[in-house]
Design a protein around this motif. Structure first.
Motif, short mmCIF file in Angstrom:
data_model
loop_
_atom_site.label_atom_id
_atom_site.label_comp_id
_atom_site.label_asym_id
_atom_site.label_seq_id
_atom_site.Cartn_x
_atom_site.Cartn_y
_atom_site.Cartn_z
N VAL A 742 4.74 -1.30 8.43
CA VAL A 742 5.14 -2.28 7.31
C VAL A 742 6.02 -1.37 6.24
O VAL A 742 6.56 -2.06 5.30
CB VAL A 742 3.84 -2.63 6.72
CG1 VAL A 742 3.28 -3.41 7.75
CG2 VAL A 742 2.96 -1.51 6.07
N SER A 748 8.85 -1.21 -0.27
CA SER A 748 7.54 -1.49 0.42
C SER A 748 6.85 -0.11 0.19
O SER A 748 5.63 -0.25 0.24
CB SER A 748 7.87 -1.71 1.88
OG SER A 748 8.63 -0.95 2.57
N LYS A 974 3.90 -8.98 6.70
CA LYS A 974 4.06 -7.98 7.50
C LYS A 974 2.70 -7.28 8.06
O LYS A 974 2.93 -6.69 9.27
CB LYS A 974 4.85 -6.82 6.86
CG LYS A 974 6.50 -7.41 6.82
CD LYS A 974 7.26 -6.50 5.88
CE LYS A 974 8.61 -6.74 5.66
NZ LYS A 974 9.64 -5.90 5.15
N VAL A 975 1.88 -7.03 7.30
CA VAL A 975 0.63 -6.34 7.62
C VAL A 975 -0.03 -7.21 8.46
O VAL A 975 -0.78 -6.65 9.73
CB VAL A 975 -0.33 -6.21 6.52
CG1 VAL A 975 -1.72 -5.77 6.81
CG2 VAL A 975 0.40 -5.54 5.17
#
Length: 1000
Positions: A742, A748, A974-975
């Protein structure tokens, strides 16, 4: 009309003769002709040979001159025998009227008027006597008038004339007043003042005409026909005249023209000469009567020596018993039982002897009794118990003056010669218990007796109270320390003074009021451990002081006095208005209503009284202010506001209560009550507490000993923290597993680095919180370490939230300028860790003793903006404000597309985006902690809104770890994809390739 005494001789052959039939008769040959209008026979004499036997007629008695010339006449009340060659004795009326008067002449007093043989004295006596005889001689049966003396008027230097006049018949005030005015006018003197005896009829209903029994009820009556006023009553004893007023021992009654007093219980105090006085202007009528009371001892102190004869060693033991009484004029017949009577008598101590023969079958106890019998055959007795020690009886050894004593018995010692009372000490087994002393100084005992007489109704409080207080002050100054018995006696004296003054409806000015408070101040010294031996005395004493305050009258203006343990402020109330009393400890503001010119307000501030009042009358609350007593005289309170200075500053979540002392609570022992009073939170702060009441008495402020707790609030917090700890650990594991998947960009990386640091610091803080819940109350270094660890961890969490907020704000404002990774991380680690550490160290160094609470192992909140909690609240508050601003900027950016025309689907998408931003950013930015500021405002969760705030804060913040897990992991696409990709079913080759990539 002047009476003339004449002797009429009748021949024995005359059997009857009507004298009145020949009246009136005019006699000539005098300076003024005399007309006889009435004749009364006073004396009847019959002659036999050379002896005349004379008798007084009814209502007549031998005159003073007759008793001097012929003493045998007055000794023999039936008749008087004299020689016919002697002057015939004459009788006078039994009820003669005596008028004693004074008036002032305008002449200047000279020294020769002190000499009764001087010419000036003789001339003035003749002049004044003649004028008085001229004006008074026509009174009913006027007898004579005599000048007693001349003396000087100390204020003017003029002559004061004292005279006495006798008449053989009563007269009215109007008759006398007219003659007094004429006599004074003829001499150019002042108006006369006279005291008259002989007209008032006074009777005492006695049992035998002379003496009444001790304890009997006695009625004394006074009658005056020509009267319009109530009489004053006086009792003279041992040269002292005391006014009789309503009291515990006497009652007043009347059925005009008869007035009476009823002595409820005759005693030594009530024996003496009684006088009732009817005063109308310058004329006072007096009745006088003597009352004798047969006395009984007030107390009998019986002691045996030895008190406990030891038959284990001796064969025959002689025991001397003594009975001690107060010295009096009564002659007692003293009798003993089981003893040889009166071996020795020394004034008020009587001694007898008893023989104990240990060789025979001696009883365990022998009772010796002394009995005192008065002239009316009344008896008062005292038993003296002699307990004999035998065989294997347990005993307490001799200890100083305390004798060898049998187990279970009480030894008695007389007090010192300068004291009154006894000492007692119980033997239990073979061990002495603590001795009990009932000894008071003889001077204090005498003051107490005088106070008892005053309370019974003997004496005018206006004249007696000041002397009693002064004598009590002298004794207190010489008696250090004050014993329990002396304390009780002094309290009793003040109670009697108050009771007597209230029954007599007496008011006192500043001097007496200050002196009374001064005596109370001495007794309220908190260092006096003797209060502990006087259970519930403090409540009774407070009521006594309040009652005396109702008698205060500020007739000469306001006055105040500050003592060591008391502050007194007294002020007149001049009209209906708002009154303010500026006390240093508890200022008072009050609306009053009054129509009286004597209206007065008194405030008494007690510095230490609350510490000796009965404790724990309100469960889990303690007194946190001085005690303020407010009393109004002849006025009504409308609203009372008291602003108390607090002993201890207000503590968070601790309830404050405005109370007053209710004397009837706890079965009459007294206790705090909040009825009619309320705490004004708006006008209160951390150091003062405002109370509003609708009544008057003694007020104070209580503070709860423990913080207020809502139902299940602590349980919710503990469960939430436990869930948060598990959630944070899970979150950190997930971050470790999906990090490479991620974290692909600087943004991020910034976000997940901040979330990891926030999670770690919150995890440490939650673990410390749970540890502190077990350590709280124990204190020590571990408690301090936990407090500092929580302080640092929570601040690190918020500072990393601030870093994340700044990053997001930068991205929203500067869309095309990217932050460098190294700069951001350096800035974040310095701000996120160095800043909190500096704040914690600085706070602790400023005041190490007030850094943390040993009960909670957390920072101290002292109410308002006080306490070490500010080192947490201020930085957190600033960060929450900045984060809120960031949230507003984010929402405004999301709202921009909605400005243009669009379909409903676009609007719904915008709303969803805003809601998602709020849900995601709120726990991450710590905005739920804004509720913490509301909990400070709604410190006491007593209303629905306040309870909602406290529950919301507890739920949202205790579950903050769970919220971070949800918003930081499960809401991020995304996680979720990384987790699914990692754990979803896949081929062995794909799994192998993925492992290789992860290793790289």
């Amino acid at each position: 009309m002047m009476p003339y005494y004449a002797e009429l001789v009748f021949d024995g052959k005359i059997t009857s003769f009507n004298i009145s039939a020949n009246l009136p008769i005019t006699l000539t040959g005098y300076a003024n002709n005399v007309t006889i209008t009435n004749i009364s026979i006073t004396t009847d004499c019959s002659v036999t040979g050379q002896v005349a036997e004379c008798r007084c007629q009814q209502n007549y008695t031998w005159s003073g001159p007759v008793c001097t010339l012929y003493p045998q006449c007055c000794l023999n009340k039936t008749f008087c025998s004299i020689s016919v060659s002697d002057d015939t004795p004459m009788c006078q009326p039994k009820k003669r009227v005596t008028v004693r008067g004074t008036f002032i002449l305008p002449d200047t007093f000279t020294e020769d008027l002190n000499d009764i043989n001087s010419a000036a004295y003789t001339a003035l006596k003749q002049k004044v006597g003649d004028q008085l005889k001229i004006h008074f001689s026509d009174l009913n049966e006027f007898d004579c008038v005599k000048i007693i003396s001349f003396r000087i008027n100390s204020s003017t230097g003029n002559i004061i004339v004292e005279f006495v006049m006798l008449t053989n018949a009563p007269f009215t005030n109007k008759m006398l007043l007219h003659r007094m005015e004429n006599a004074s006018s003829s001499l150019n003197g002042s108006m006369m003042t006279v005291n008259i005896t002989g007209i008032v009829q006074m009777t005492i209903k006695e049992r035998n005409g002379k003496t009444v029994k001790s304890g009997d009820q006695v009625v004394i009556t006074c009658t005056l026909e020509d009267n319009t006023v109530k009489p004053k009553w006086f009792l003279s004893q041992k040269g002292e005249s005391l006014e009789i007023l309503p009291g515990n021992g006497v009652e007043f009654g009347s059925l005009e023209p008869v007035y009476n007093i009823t002595i409820l219980k005759a005693s030594e105090n009530w024996g003496g000469i009684y006088t009732c006085e009817f005063s109308q202007g310058s004329i006072t009528h007096k009745g006088v009567k003597t009352l004798s009371v047969a006395l009984l001892p007030d107390y009998i102190v019986g002691v045996a020596n030895p008190q406990f004869p030891d038959c284990r060693e001796n064969g025959v033991i002689q025991v001397n018993s003594t009975c001690s009484i107060k010295k009096s004029n009564e002659t007692y017949t003293v009798k003993w039982t089981n003893a040889i009577s009166n071996l020795n008598v020394t004034e008020e101590v009587y001694t007898s002897s008893t023989t104990v023969n240990c060789t025979t079958d001696t009883p365990d106890n022998i009772t010796v009794m002394c009995s005192f019998e008065n002239i009316m055959e009344q008896v008062k007795s005292q038993d003296i118990n002699i307990s004999i020690i035998k065989g294997d009886d347990d005993t307490c050894p001799k200890d100083g003056d305390w004798p060898l004593t049998k187990s279970g018995k009480v030894a008695v010692l007389q007090c010192a010669d300068t004291e009154v009372g006894t000492q007692t000490r119980k033997c239990k087994g073979n061990t002495w218990e603590e001795s009990l002393e009932d000894c008071i100084d003889k001077e204090l005992y005498e003051v107490r007796q005088r106070a008892e007489k005053l309370a019974e109704g003997l004496g005018n409080p206006k004249e007696v109270v000041s002397n009693l207080l002064a004598d009590l002050a002298k004794i207190e100054n010489t008696s250090t320390p004050i014993s329990a018995a002396a304390l009780n006696a002094s309290l009793y004296v003040l109670t009697l003074i108050t009771s007597a003054s209230m029954k007599a409806n007496t008011t006192f000015s500043g001097d007496v009021w200050i002196e009374y408070v001064g005596r109370a101040n001495s007794l309220l010294d908190p260092s006096l451990t003797t209060w502990n031996k006087s259970a519930n005395k403090a409540s009774d004493f407070l009521q006594t002081i309040e009652n005396f305050a109702k008698l205060a009258f500020a007739n000469n203006g306001s006055f105040s006095k500050t003592f060591q343990n008391l502050e007194l402020i007294c002020s007149p109330i001049l009209a209906n208005k708002t009154i303010e009393i500026q006390s240093a400890h508890a200022p008072v503001k009050m609306n009053v209503k009054t129509n009286s010119l004597k209206a007065t307000i008194s405030t008494l501030t007690f510095f230490s009284l609350s510490s000796i009042l009965p404790q724990n009358t309100v469960k889990d609350f303690g007194v946190d202010s001085k005690m303020q007593s407010i009393t109004l005289v002849d006025a009504e309170p409308q609203r009372v506001e008291i602003n108390f200075q607090l002993e201890n500053e207000t503590i968070s979540k601790h309830k404050m209560m405005c109370v007053y002392w209710d004397f009837k609570a706890n079965d009459g022992n007294g206790g705090w009550s909040g009825e009619g009073c309320k705490w004004d939170r708006q006008d209160s702060n951390s150091t003062t507490s405002s109370c509003v009441c609708d009544h008057l008495t003694s007020f104070s402020v209580l503070m709860s000993k423990f913080p207020i707790s809502l139902p299940w609030l602590d349980e919710i917090g503990y469960v939430g923290v436990g869930v948060s700890i598990c959630s944070l650990m899970l979150y950190l594991i997930i971050e470790f597993l999906v990090w490479n998947s991620v974290v692909k960009s600087n943004i991020s990386h910034f976000r997940h680095t901040a979330l990891v640091n926030i999670s770690v610091s919150l995890l440490i803080a939650d673990c410390c919180f749970l540890s502190a819940s077990f350590q709280g109350g124990k204190g020590g270094k571990l408690c301090l370490a936990l407090a500092m660890a929580m302080h640092v961890s929570f601040l690190v969490m918020f500072f990393w939230m601030l870093c994340q907020s700044i990053m997001l704000l930068h991205q929203m404002i500067f869309l095309f300028q990217q932050l460098r990774k190294r700069i951001y991380l350096s800035f974040s680690f310095v701000l996120g860790y160095l800043g909190p550490i500096c704040i914690v160290i600085g706070t602790y160094m400023k005041n190490p003793n007030k850094y943390h609470s040993k009960d909670s192992c957390w920072l101290i909140y002292e109410g308002g903006m006080n306490g070490s909690i500010l080192a947490f609240v201020l930085p957190v508050g600033i960060i929450v404000i900045i984060n809120t601003f960031t949230l507003v900027v984010v929402i405004s950016k999301l709202l921009r597309p909605s400005v243009s025309e669009g379909d409903k689907a676009d609007v719904r998408e915008n709303v969803k985006s805003i809601m998602k931003a709020v849900i995601i950013l709120t726990p991450v930015f710590g905005l739920t902690w804004a509720l913490g500021f509301l909990t400070l405002i709604f410190d006491l969760p007593e209303t629905f809104g306040a309870m909602a705030v406290h529950y919301s804060f507890s739920i949202l913040n205790s579950f903050q770890g769970l919220l971070i897990l949800i918003t930081g992991c499960f809401t991020e696409k995304k996680v979720r994809e990384a987790l699914l990709k990692r754990y979803a079913p896949q081929s062995k080759s794909e799994t192998s390739n993925s492992l290789k990539k992860s290793r790289k």
